[in-house]
Scaffold this motif. Structure first.
Motif, PDB file in Angstrom:
ATOM      1  N   THR A  13      45.433  53.769  43.641  1.00 41.17           N
ATOM      2  CA  THR A  13      46.516  52.881  43.236  1.00 41.17           C
ATOM      3  C   THR A  13      47.240  53.455  42.021  1.00 41.17           C
ATOM      4  N   ASP A  14      48.571  53.442  42.067  1.00 40.67           N
ATOM      5  CA  ASP A  14      49.317  53.987  40.939  1.00 40.67           C
ATOM      6  C   ASP A  14      49.665  52.860  39.963  1.00 40.67           C
ATOM      7  N   ALA A  20      43.251  46.340  43.626  1.00 43.39           N
ATOM      8  CA  ALA A  20      41.977  46.807  44.181  1.00 43.39           C
ATOM      9  C   ALA A  20      41.919  46.469  45.669  1.00 43.39           C
ATOM     10  N   ILE A  21      42.473  45.307  46.019  1.00 39.77           N
ATOM     11  CA  ILE A  21      42.473  44.882  47.424  1.00 39.77           C
ATOM     12  C   ILE A  21      43.862  44.343  47.769  1.00 39.77           C
ATOM     13  N   ASP A  22      44.366  44.798  48.910  1.00 38.66           N
ATOM     14  CA  ASP A  22      45.699  44.388  49.345  1.00 38.66           C
ATOM     15  C   ASP A  22      45.641  44.157  50.857  1.00 38.66           C
ATOM     16  N   VAL A  44      43.973  41.383  45.262  1.00 42.00           N
ATOM     17  CA  VAL A  44      43.089  41.277  44.099  1.00 42.00           C
ATOM     18  C   VAL A  44      43.468  42.411  43.143  1.00 42.00           C
ATOM     19  N   PRO A  45      44.043  42.081  41.984  1.00 40.42           N
ATOM     20  CA  PRO A  45      44.401  43.137  41.025  1.00 40.42           C
ATOM     21  C   PRO A  45      43.162  43.797  40.437  1.00 40.42           C
ATOM     22  N   GLU A  46      43.320  45.055  40.039  1.00 36.86           N
ATOM     23  CA  GLU A  46      42.201  45.754  39.402  1.00 36.86           C
ATOM     24  C   GLU A  46      41.731  44.996  38.171  1.00 36.86           C
ATOM     25  N   GLY A  47      40.427  44.966  37.994  1.00 36.08           N
ATOM     26  CA  GLY A  47      39.843  44.350  36.806  1.00 36.08           C
ATOM     27  C   GLY A  47      39.518  42.882  36.966  1.00 36.08           C
ATOM     28  N   GLU A  48      39.972  42.286  38.077  1.00 32.85           N
ATOM     29  CA  GLU A  48      39.771  40.846  38.241  1.00 32.85           C
ATOM     30  C   GLU A  48      38.342  40.535  38.686  1.00 32.85           C
ATOM     31  N   PHE A  49      37.880  39.349  38.341  1.00 31.83           N
ATOM     32  CA  PHE A  49      36.636  38.810  38.894  1.00 31.83           C
ATOM     33  C   PHE A  49      37.078  37.784  39.917  1.00 31.83           C
ATOM     34  N   PHE A  50      36.995  38.157  41.191  1.00 28.96           N
ATOM     35  CA  PHE A  50      37.572  37.336  42.254  1.00 28.96           C
ATOM     36  C   PHE A  50      36.456  36.678  43.067  1.00 28.96           C
ATOM     37  N   GLY A  51      36.616  35.402  43.357  1.00 23.28           N
ATOM     38  CA  GLY A  51      35.594  34.680  44.122  1.00 23.28           C
ATOM     39  C   GLY A  51      36.103  34.294  45.496  1.00 23.28           C
ATOM     40  N   THR A 203      35.064  46.885  35.780  1.00 20.94           N
ATOM     41  CA  THR A 203      34.843  46.897  37.228  1.00 20.94           C
ATOM     42  C   THR A 203      35.477  45.657  37.860  1.00 20.94           C
ATOM     43  N   THR A 204      36.233  45.871  38.933  1.00 25.66           N
ATOM     44  CA  THR A 204      36.751  44.738  39.696  1.00 25.66           C
ATOM     45  C   THR A 204      35.597  44.160  40.506  1.00 25.66           C
TER      46      THR A 204
END
Ligand code: ATP
Length: 345
Positions: A13-14, A20-22, A44-51, A203-204
């Motif tokens: 990803t640039d 992180a996820i698309d 899900v953007p990089e660095g996120e804590f996604f549930g 870490t994502t």
């Protein structure tokens, strides 16, 4: 502190679009025709804590397996760390960690040997292995038991070791599939600290869970999946706000009949036309914008109907209320038998 940090340069990803996820229109139909995931869109953007929340069979593990390139999508576009799941699977595997529902550690090996073994499996260069093992043992606080066989470990320690083995190649993105299911609350709390620590280091994290409290504590953002479709997403605070208003919990004497009658009265109550009314173990809950304003009127109506109110309380919504509001009757409440903060067994 622990010396561990994710290799965030390894994703494709640039700077314009650090996702992180698309996912666009993901569909996965199993060979027997089961449509496990139907038209899922998410980023899900990089660095996120996604549930990723949902009851058993909703499609969480299937979705993770597509992201981890273990299943190929039936249709839709999926990029993980900037790589395409169909044509760049190898690159994805090199840049993700995956902690599956079943722990993958070898009980015959010590904590240190397990991490060493994972280093070999992930192709960590020989020269860097000792340092990586030490970093990870430190990260999950297993230095003192590094030489103990992991079969002697508690459930929580095994999960921590499993999490460490998923990090040996310093992935910028980690999938945790129901990592705390079956652990006691203390072990669960402790594991949350490690996940938070891993996320704080950059870490994502993509976490699936059936514990609403876990999602509430840890996640920056959530999506709720039901029957293969995302039915809600947002931060825990956003989702709670969307429920609207406040929750009136009413405790009743006299068991199931009284609860059913009270729920019927609340549903017919004019002031609660848009309310969500649910029966609880001890009474009913009414979620409404007007809960505070008309709560006492409802208590009077219940008393007039011959019902005995033994207690009541007005509070802000929790994620349990969000889930009930979203899923309504679709969620089998029998499945919620292990407590208010768990979706299902
Ligand atoms: P759980 O918490 O139980 O793991 P989940 O939300 O992860 O649930 P999935 O395991 O993704 O749900 O299952 C989604 C749907 O796909 C379910 O109806 C399940 O029965 C079905 N399913 C899962 N694996 C397969 C398979 N290999 N073949 C056919 N159907 C499957």
């Amino acid at each position: 502190m622990d010396g561990y940090s994710p290799d965030t340069e390894s994703s494709a990803t640039d700077d314009r679009e650090r996702l992180a996820i698309d996912v666009d229109g993901l569909e996965l139909i199993y060979a027997d025709g089961t449509a496990a995931v139907q038209g899922v869109d998410m980023t899900v953007p990089e660095g996120e804590f996604f549930g990723f929340l949902g009851p058993n069979g909703a499609g969480k593990t299937t979705t993770i397996k597509v992201f981890a390139t273990l299943l190929s999508p039936t249709s839709g576009e999926v990029r993980v760390n900037g790589f395409d799941v169909r044509s760049e699977a190898r690159k994805i595997r090199e840049t993700i960690g995956y902690m599956a529902q079943e722990t993958s550690i070898d009980p015959e090996l010590t904590a240190e040997e397990n991490i060493r073994f994972a280093c070999e499996a992930y192709g960590v260069p020989r020269g860097g292995r000792a340092e990586r093992v030490a970093e990870l043992l430190g990260l999950v606080d297993l230095v003192d038991v590094a030489d103990k066989r992991s079969e002697e470990f508690s459930g929580g320690m095994k999960k921590r070791l499993d999490a460490a083995t998923a990090l040996v190649h310093r992935p910028p993105l980690v999938f945790l599939d129901e990592p705390t299911t079956g652990l006691d609350p203390k072990a669960r709390n402790r594991l949350w600290e490690y996940f938070q620590r891993i996320n704080d280091l950059g870490t994502t994290i993509f976490l699936t869970t059936q514990y609403l409290e876990e999602a509430d504590q840890l996640c920056d953002r959530l999506a709720v999946i039901l029957d293969g479709t995302i039915v809600a997403d947002g931060s825990p605070a956003d989702l709670k706000r969307e429920v609207g208003g406040e929750v009136l919990d009413i405790e009743l004497e006299d068991g199931a009949d009284a609860r059913a009658r009270a729920a019927a009265i609340a549903r017919e109550f004019d002031a609660f036309a848009d309310a969500t009314v649910t029966e609880t173990e001890t009474g009913i809950s009414v979620t409404a914008e007007t809960a505070r304003e008309y709560g006492t009127d409802l208590l009077v109506a219940l008393r007039d109907a011959g019902l005995t109110v033994t207690g009541f309380n007005i509070r802000a919504p929790t994620l349990d209320d969000v889930f009930l509001a979203i899923t309504g009757d679709e969620l089998d409440t029998d499945e919620m038998d292990t407590g208010r903060s768990e979706l299902s067994q």
